[in-house]
Design an enzyme around this catalytic site. Sequence first.
Site, PDB file in Angstrom:
ATOM      1  N   GLY A   1       0.824  -1.192   0.000  1.00  0.00           N
ATOM      2  CA  GLY A   1       0.000   0.000   0.000  1.00  0.00           C
ATOM      3  C   GLY A   1       0.864   1.250   0.000  1.00  0.00           C
ATOM      4  N   CYS A   2       0.283   2.361  -0.448  1.00  0.00           N
ATOM      5  CA  CYS A   2       1.067   3.593  -0.570  1.00  0.00           C
ATOM      6  C   CYS A   2       1.482   4.141   0.792  1.00  0.00           C
ATOM      7  CB  CYS A   2       0.285   4.635  -1.361  1.00  0.00           C
ATOM      8  SG  CYS A   2      -1.406   4.933  -0.782  1.00  0.00           S
TER       9      CYS A   2
END
Length: 342
Positions: A145-146
């Site tokens: 995930g970012c």
Amino acid sequence: MTVRVAVAGASGYAGGELLRLLLSHPEVEIGALTAGGNAGSELGAHHPNLLPLADRVLADTTTAQLSGHDVVFLALPHGHSAAIAAELGDDTVVIDCGADHRLNDPTDWARWYGGEHPGTWPYGIPELPGLRERLTGARRVAVPGCFPTVSSLTIAPALAAGLVDPEVVVVAVTGTSGAGRALKPHLLSAEVMGSASVYGVGGAHRHTPELIQNLSAAGGEPVRVSFTPVLAPMARGILATCSAALRADTDAEAVRKVYLDAYGDEPFVHVLPEGTWPQTSATLGANTVHLQVTVDDDAGRLVAVGAVDNLTKGTAGAAVQCMNLALGLPETTGLPLVGVAP
């Protein structure tokens, strides 16, 4: 070497960023482009910047469309990747940009996403200890995930070196593209422009268990994380401020050395010159993370700040980086180091 690549979810932001990068990759030939509700439309209707592919018609996302490629990127909502990946053979490298294969613990998956745990794949932050080796030659890859990407890289060296207590506070400012392309009232320009707002407060954001997983591995002990995301009026970028209590008297120079030692050989992670602080604008379009770290002497805390483009190093760039490792290509192939500014 010519690598034939398919992208599922090509009409979304992550899919579009993947295609932007893949168009510049010297070893890639772009094959099937698929979408869900946007199947049947031309790619240019969704990504007018991708002129070389503008007239390509998006197909339905089916195993038949994706089979026969060397690499398949899945830029799909969580819960959609596992079934498709299970039908693709081991001769295909499958790189999942969604959440389906990131978490190690089935209990975490059930709590945060629901349903049966789809299993865990090699995890795509090569810069964290031990992960590059798992990604080299991998046939399945989970893109992180970012928020966990930038936050983990920002605070992991301090935990690995035993500089701080295993309780970390993360406040991360993000742009609207991280929420995807679907229409949501709180992302309308009238709601976002001129305002900043928190969401997922009190440990409610789905990236929390992923961040805990990464930092606990880095520190070699369970780490507690308080994570608060902040929505800002910008399209892309994340600025993460991470802090933790120091375990002993340590000055900024010693802390900085730990970070320089950790990332000195990493092409995509840059510890900025002393006194220069990260800003999201400097990372836009680049597969880079910009870091700075210092010590708050009065509070007895380490403070580290990281900036990343959530669509590039935060998603699509990481996916291409992992593809390079999986295929035995130089890790930096086709990936920009220079951001777009102003």
